[in-house]
Design an enzyme around this catalytic site. Structure first.
Site, PDB file in Angstrom:
ATOM      1  N   TYR A 152      36.747  28.256  45.212  1.00 39.80           N
ATOM      2  CA  TYR A 152      36.896  27.805  43.542  1.00 39.80           C
ATOM      3  C   TYR A 152      38.160  26.944  43.805  1.00 39.80           C
ATOM      4  O   TYR A 152      38.218  25.733  43.150  1.00 39.80           O
ATOM      5  CB  TYR A 152      37.188  29.144  42.846  1.00 39.80           C
ATOM      6  CG  TYR A 152      37.448  28.614  41.385  1.00 39.80           C
ATOM      7  CD1 TYR A 152      36.271  28.662  40.528  1.00 39.80           C
ATOM      8  CD2 TYR A 152      38.593  28.483  40.935  1.00 39.80           C
ATOM      9  CE1 TYR A 152      36.343  28.542  39.049  1.00 39.80           C
ATOM     10  CE2 TYR A 152      38.758  28.111  39.579  1.00 39.80           C
ATOM     11  CZ  TYR A 152      37.707  28.144  38.481  1.00 39.80           C
ATOM     12  OH  TYR A 152      37.809  28.087  37.193  1.00 39.80           O
ATOM     13  N   LEU A 167      30.391  37.772  34.589  1.00 36.50           N
ATOM     14  CA  LEU A 167      30.372  38.114  33.046  1.00 36.50           C
ATOM     15  C   LEU A 167      31.620  38.118  32.408  1.00 36.50           C
ATOM     16  O   LEU A 167      31.925  38.530  31.467  1.00 36.50           O
ATOM     17  CB  LEU A 167      29.686  39.291  32.716  1.00 36.50           C
ATOM     18  CG  LEU A 167      28.026  39.235  33.261  1.00 36.50           C
ATOM     19  CD1 LEU A 167      27.470  40.514  32.799  1.00 36.50           C
ATOM     20  CD2 LEU A 167      27.530  37.806  33.010  1.00 36.50           C
ATOM     21  N   ASP A 226      36.347  30.990  29.816  1.00 33.60           N
ATOM     22  CA  ASP A 226      36.329  32.437  29.812  1.00 33.60           C
ATOM     23  C   ASP A 226      36.826  33.129  28.643  1.00 33.60           C
ATOM     24  O   ASP A 226      36.316  34.035  27.846  1.00 33.60           O
ATOM     25  CB  ASP A 226      36.515  33.306  31.173  1.00 33.60           C
ATOM     26  CG  ASP A 226      35.673  32.764  32.194  1.00 33.60           C
ATOM     27  OD1 ASP A 226      34.801  32.066  31.915  1.00 33.60           O
ATOM     28  OD2 ASP A 226      35.884  33.196  33.647  1.00 33.60           O
ATOM     29  N   GLU A 231      46.103  35.424  33.494  1.00 33.36           N
ATOM     30  CA  GLU A 231      45.332  35.322  34.746  1.00 33.36           C
ATOM     31  C   GLU A 231      45.894  34.257  35.546  1.00 33.36           C
ATOM     32  O   GLU A 231      45.676  34.620  36.774  1.00 33.36           O
ATOM     33  CB  GLU A 231      43.929  35.085  34.314  1.00 33.36           C
ATOM     34  CG  GLU A 231      42.912  35.101  35.610  1.00 33.36           C
ATOM     35  CD  GLU A 231      41.413  35.560  35.234  1.00 33.36           C
ATOM     36  OE1 GLU A 231      41.220  36.012  34.272  1.00 33.36           O
ATOM     37  OE2 GLU A 231      40.609  35.445  36.180  1.00 33.36           O
ATOM     38  N   GLU A 256      29.033  24.150  33.811  1.00 32.80           N
ATOM     39  CA  GLU A 256      29.791  25.093  34.945  1.00 32.80           C
ATOM     40  C   GLU A 256      30.549  24.018  35.694  1.00 32.80           C
ATOM     41  O   GLU A 256      30.442  22.985  36.217  1.00 32.80           O
ATOM     42  CB  GLU A 256      28.668  25.623  35.656  1.00 32.80           C
ATOM     43  CG  GLU A 256      28.827  26.998  35.981  1.00 32.80           C
ATOM     44  CD  GLU A 256      29.033  27.983  34.800  1.00 32.80           C
ATOM     45  OE1 GLU A 256      30.192  28.281  34.593  1.00 32.80           O
ATOM     46  OE2 GLU A 256      27.851  28.424  34.538  1.00 32.80           O
ATOM     47  N   HIS A 257      31.880  24.635  35.947  1.00 35.81           N
ATOM     48  CA  HIS A 257      32.938  23.962  36.631  1.00 35.81           C
ATOM     49  C   HIS A 257      33.261  22.815  35.817  1.00 35.81           C
ATOM     50  O   HIS A 257      33.806  21.774  36.871  1.00 35.81           O
ATOM     51  CB  HIS A 257      32.479  23.561  38.217  1.00 35.81           C
ATOM     52  CG  HIS A 257      32.410  25.005  39.110  1.00 35.81           C
ATOM     53  ND1 HIS A 257      33.429  25.427  39.635  1.00 35.81           N
ATOM     54  CD2 HIS A 257      31.364  25.980  39.195  1.00 35.81           C
ATOM     55  CE1 HIS A 257      33.159  26.637  40.350  1.00 35.81           C
ATOM     56  NE2 HIS A 257      31.890  26.740  40.056  1.00 35.81           N
ATOM     57  N   THR A 258      33.045  22.582  34.914  1.00 40.70           N
ATOM     58  CA  THR A 258      33.624  21.648  33.866  1.00 40.70           C
ATOM     59  C   THR A 258      35.082  21.981  33.134  1.00 40.70           C
ATOM     60  O   THR A 258      35.707  21.063  32.892  1.00 40.70           O
ATOM     61  CB  THR A 258      32.748  21.228  33.002  1.00 40.70           C
ATOM     62  OG1 THR A 258      31.891  22.220  32.223  1.00 40.70           O
ATOM     63  CG2 THR A 258      31.433  20.253  33.557  1.00 40.70           C
TER      64      THR A 258
HETATM   65  P1  ADP Z   1      34.801  39.128  36.421  1.00 37.31           P
HETATM   66  O1  ADP Z   1      33.782  37.719  36.824  1.00 37.31           O
HETATM   67  O2  ADP Z   1      34.176  40.426  36.171  1.00 37.31           O
HETATM   68  O3  ADP Z   1      35.884  38.437  35.566  1.00 37.31           O
HETATM   69  P2  ADP Z   1      37.340  39.026  38.049  1.00 37.31           P
HETATM   70  O4  ADP Z   1      37.491  39.359  39.609  1.00 37.31           O
HETATM   71  O5  ADP Z   1      37.873  37.903  37.544  1.00 37.31           O
HETATM   72  O6  ADP Z   1      35.645  39.363  37.807  1.00 37.31           O
HETATM   73  O7  ADP Z   1      37.982  40.254  37.203  1.00 37.31           O
HETATM   74  C1  ADP Z   1      37.803  41.686  37.752  1.00 37.31           C
HETATM   75  C2  ADP Z   1      38.864  42.521  37.874  1.00 37.31           C
HETATM   76  O8  ADP Z   1      39.079  42.694  36.435  1.00 37.31           O
HETATM   77  C3  ADP Z   1      38.677  43.803  38.192  1.00 37.31           C
HETATM   78  O9  ADP Z   1      38.878  44.052  39.714  1.00 37.31           O
HETATM   79  C4  ADP Z   1      39.830  44.630  37.731  1.00 37.31           C
HETATM   80  O10 ADP Z   1      41.322  44.358  38.425  1.00 37.31           O
HETATM   81  C5  ADP Z   1      39.936  43.919  36.509  1.00 37.31           C
HETATM   82  N1  ADP Z   1      39.256  44.828  35.180  1.00 37.31           N
HETATM   83  C6  ADP Z   1      38.137  44.257  34.797  1.00 37.31           C
HETATM   84  N2  ADP Z   1      37.591  45.190  33.898  1.00 37.31           N
HETATM   85  C7  ADP Z   1      38.344  46.266  34.114  1.00 37.31           C
HETATM   86  C8  ADP Z   1      38.506  47.799  33.571  1.00 37.31           C
HETATM   87  N3  ADP Z   1      37.498  48.040  32.604  1.00 37.31           N
HETATM   88  N4  ADP Z   1      39.556  48.402  33.806  1.00 37.31           N
HETATM   89  C9  ADP Z   1      40.397  47.970  34.817  1.00 37.31           C
HETATM   90  N5  ADP Z   1      40.366  46.800  35.247  1.00 37.31           N
HETATM   91  C10 ADP Z   1      39.394  45.864  35.045  1.00 37.31           C
HETATM   92 MG    MG Z   2      36.973  36.938  35.769  1.00 34.01          MG
END
Ligand code: ADP
Ligand code: MG
Length: 410
Positions: free
Chosen positions: A251, A152, A199, A187, A60-62
């Site tokens: 982060y 996740l 991820d 991202e 983690e965090h690597t």
């Molecule tokens: P995670 O740990 O679940 O990746 P993040 O904050 O990195 O959390 O990403 C979550 C974001 O990704 C949500 O707030 C949304 O903007 C987008 N997202 C994830 N799943 C969906 C989905 N099924 N439909 C629309 N946007 C989604």
């Molecule tokens: Mg995410």
């Protein structure tokens, strides 16, 4: 006990709630992107693709320190139904954003032009073009069973599934690693989150029955068989339902501290420091906080190596102590845990789990525990009970097992 992918049920006191989006990966729920497509966009899609969420077994965090990670894809997936358009526009809907249709003109698209959830989708088209691939207009319907913000990686599942859909529609075949890099660029630059590559690699390149040993610095992956069932074990996931708002800034701060420490030590990344060189490296650093951050990265890489060697010999149960040590290091040295994660880990271990640790970036999200199959209800009940006593929201429990990465559906 129920099948992998389902909730541990009422015996554990935290059955999935169908009205709660955070429990949607439980109970074998399947995404229905094609149905959504027909209902909201009209007609039939040309094709359907999907990409999974992931958990990280250890490491983690690597990833952003060019180190070692060991994630696997889970059987919760983002699915996208797609149909080509010839006008250079994207039209996007999501089953998790009902009532919203977002339209985007791909011509001249730049980061900042699309914010919110649709940015992850539009960013996939932008990132494909940015890395020299084709991306044309399309109608897209997205439906996901990966819970958002549970650690996740619902975001990587969206990025990888939509990038794969758009690339395939344009006639491109991307290698799993290239798909992951497109998704990460989406991202990092379009959405603006400074994540590493773990991820997206896990979502893109994973294979059922294995964990993905990814050496980020060496740019090397290996699929290591991971079959807890043969040892009478299951992997239990505890979604703490906690999302602490300081996470984003923390982060970036951890990343910056690691990069500054590497510069001070004259290495291009902290993962260049071998375990035998750690004491000398720590002696070269001015403050205790930085020393602890560095110690986490170097020892965590070593734990990943040890776990991989154990898994190669099939000694699944023996990885437990490394998981526990990883959690302690993340809690004490890297300081990215939180009360909910610590309570879940401690309760699981006290109830007899062979190993348990936070998984993902931290400050909330999920814990992964390695548990004897015949003890999983007991462990689940112990965690749920500890949460109730601490006054926390009830956790969501589910069993996970390694699933396939991104691909075409049907
Ligand atoms: P995670 O740990 O679940 O990746 P993040 O904050 O990195 O959390 O990403 C979550 C974001 O990704 C949500 O707030 C949304 O903007 C987008 N997202 C994830 N799943 C969906 C989905 N099924 N439909 C629309 N946007 C989604
Ligand atoms: Mg995410």
């Amino acid at each position: 006990m129920t099948a992998p992918g389902s909730a541990t049920g009422s015996a554990a006191g935290a059955a999935a709630d169908p009205d709660d989006p955070s429990s949607r990966a439980s109970g074998g729920a399947v995404p229905r992107a094609a149905e959504l497509f027909g209902r909201v966009l009209g007609g039939a899609p040309d094709a359907v693709f999907s990409a999974p969420g992931r958990v990280n077994l250890i490491g983690e965090h690597t990833d952003y320190n060019q180190g070692l990670v060991l994630p696997f894809a889970i059987d919760a997936r983002a699915q996208v139904a797609v149909r080509a358009r010839d006008d250079g526009r994207l039209r996007v809907v999501s089953g998790q954003q009902p009532g919203e249709t977002v339209e985007v003109n791909l011509d001249g698209l730049e980061p900042g032009a699309v914010t919110g959830w649709a940015g992850y989708v539009a960013g996939a088209a932008w990132a494909l073009a940015e890395r020299g691939h084709r991306a044309a207009g399309a109608d897209l319907a997205l439906d996901s069973t990966v819970p958002v913000g549970a650690g996740l990686s619902s975001s990587a599942a969206v990025e990888c599934s939509t990038a794969l859909a758009l690339a395939t529609l344009a006639g491109d075949r991307l290698a799993p690693e290239e798909l992951a890099r497109v998704a990460q660029l989406d991202e990092n630059r379009f959405v603006g989150v400074p994540c590493g590559l773990m991820d997206q690699m896990a979502s893109s390149a994973s294979r059922a029955g294995t964990v993905l040993f990814f050496d980020v610095g060496a740019d090397r992956t290996e699929h290591i068989p991971f079959d807890p069932a043969t040892a009478g074990l299951v992997t239990l996931l505890v979604d703490t339902r906690a999302h602490h708002s300081l996470a984003d800034g923390q982060y970036a701060r951890r990343r910056a501290t690691c990069e500054a420490a590497a510069e001070t030590l004259g290495v291009d990344s902290l993962s260049r420091i071998a375990p035998g060189e750690l004491d000398a490296a720590l002696a070269g650093l001015g403050d205790d906080e930085t020393r602890r951050r560095v110690r986490h990265v170097v020892t965590e890489n070593e734990r990943v190596r040890a776990v991989v060697e154990l898994l190669r010999t099939g000694a699944v149960r023996d990885i437990g102590p490394a998981m526990v040590a990883s959690h302690a290091s993340l809690r004490d040295d890297f300081e990215v845990s939180c009360a909910e994660l610590d309570v879940a880990v401690d309760a699981a271990l006290a109830a007899g789990a062979a190993g348990a640790r936070m998984t993902g970036g931290g400050f909330g999200g999920s814990v992964i525990a390695l548990v004897d199959r015949d003890r999983v209800d007991e462990v689940g009940a112990a965690v749920t009970g500890a949460f109730a006593r601490a006054g926390f929201t009830a956790p969501v429990l589910r069993l996970v097992s390694p699933a396939d990465g991104a691909g075409a559906d049907g």
